[in-house]
Write a protein that holds these residues in place. Sequence first.
Motif, PDB file in Angstrom:
ATOM      1  N   ASN A 138      31.824  44.119  50.171  1.00 45.65           N
ATOM      2  CA  ASN A 138      32.754  43.094  49.688  1.00 45.65           C
ATOM      3  C   ASN A 138      34.057  43.763  49.250  1.00 45.65           C
ATOM      4  N   LYS A 139      34.482  44.746  50.003  1.00 46.51           N
ATOM      5  CA  LYS A 139      35.605  45.621  49.656  1.00 46.51           C
ATOM      6  C   LYS A 139      36.880  44.855  49.335  1.00 46.51           C
ATOM      7  N   ASP A 140      37.326  43.995  50.237  1.00 49.23           N
ATOM      8  CA  ASP A 140      38.619  43.329  50.070  1.00 49.23           C
ATOM      9  C   ASP A 140      38.650  42.428  48.845  1.00 49.23           C
ATOM     10  N   ALA A 141      37.591  41.649  48.662  1.00 46.32           N
ATOM     11  CA  ALA A 141      37.558  40.712  47.534  1.00 46.32           C
ATOM     12  C   ALA A 141      37.489  41.456  46.201  1.00 46.32           C
ATOM     13  N   ILE A 142      36.707  42.530  46.156  1.00 45.98           N
ATOM     14  CA  ILE A 142      36.594  43.294  44.906  1.00 45.98           C
ATOM     15  C   ILE A 142      37.896  44.014  44.603  1.00 45.98           C
ATOM     16  N   ALA A 143      38.509  44.613  45.623  1.00 42.54           N
ATOM     17  CA  ALA A 143      39.781  45.320  45.409  1.00 42.54           C
ATOM     18  C   ALA A 143      40.849  44.348  44.897  1.00 42.54           C
ATOM     19  N   ARG A 144      40.895  43.144  45.474  1.00 40.00           N
ATOM     20  CA  ARG A 144      41.860  42.135  45.011  1.00 40.00           C
ATOM     21  C   ARG A 144      41.605  41.778  43.550  1.00 40.00           C
ATOM     22  N   GLN A 151      46.474  44.117  36.354  1.00 34.40           N
ATOM     23  CA  GLN A 151      47.713  43.474  35.918  1.00 34.40           C
ATOM     24  C   GLN A 151      47.568  42.878  34.518  1.00 34.40           C
ATOM     25  N   GLN A 152      46.402  42.284  34.243  1.00 36.59           N
ATOM     26  CA  GLN A 152      46.169  41.715  32.913  1.00 36.59           C
ATOM     27  C   GLN A 152      46.085  42.809  31.851  1.00 36.59           C
ATOM     28  N   LEU A 153      45.460  43.928  32.187  1.00 34.10           N
ATOM     29  CA  LEU A 153      45.414  45.051  31.252  1.00 34.10           C
ATOM     30  C   LEU A 153      46.820  45.570  30.957  1.00 34.10           C
ATOM     31  N   ASP A 154      47.638  45.664  31.994  1.00 29.69           N
ATOM     32  CA  ASP A 154      49.009  46.149  31.816  1.00 29.69           C
ATOM     33  C   ASP A 154      49.792  45.235  30.869  1.00 29.69           C
TER      34      ASP A 154
END
Length: 281
Positions: free
Chosen positions: A233-239, A246-249
């Motif tokens: 599930n590479k693409d969905a997890i990476a997204r 972004q939320q952490l930033d």
Amino acid sequence: MKLGIIGLGLIGGSLGLKLRSRSHYILGISRHSDTCALACQKGIADEASTDFSLLTEAEVIFICTPIAAIVPTVKQLKPILSPETIITDVGSVKAPIVEAITPIWSNFIGGHPMAGTAQQGIEAAQSDLFSGTRYVLTPTENTPLQAQKTLAALTQHLETELITCSPDTHDQAVAWISHLPVFVSSSLIAACCQEQDQEVVKLAQKLASSGFRDTSRVGGGNPELGGMMAKYNKDAIARSLRLYRQQLDKMIYAIEEENWDQLEMILGQTQGARSLFTTKK
């Protein structure tokens, strides 16, 4: 009905217990003969074997193996089954599985029971594991209607709520609520381990209680399972990880700038939104 179950661990064993209690005849398959014997002793299966030929008369087959073994298992089954046999799986990733199997076996429908425990193996199987949970089926436009109806009826026997969606929609949704937490939790543990002051480390270890245990639990799970989630599930997890970063930033920026109003606003928004994901609908 005669139902086959390949893989007699927590999920496969629990399927066997519940469906057998609803008068279905269960044919179990395991790589280990002692597991087969135990499945019959525990009432998980009527018959169990290490040989796939046991499944030649099965009307529906549940593949409850690790994700990497699902497609190879279908390829092994193909020569011995009637084309009318319905095959499904219980893997937590659907799109690559459905895409690979559909050309091999047209009577296939992807499935994912949203149930589990911290324990694994046949000893952890329980007949009420699925009661009150959700069971996802991911048919495509080419999935035979009869296969959908048959599996929908079986999910009713599991006392679970049936949810139907596309494989891609499933994978992105599960990336958010099941896969992402594994990597967030793992990162929390890894970050704690980066503390260089051993006095701080030892005190943190002594003080860690329910909050840390709850947040870190899934990050302390089976590394092989987490690796398979990422691989399939590479693409969905990476997204999901990018958006989480972004939320952490945003939080880091608010803290560094001492923008306490902004930070409180973010925390207030998440306080209100949590119930949208944790309250059953």
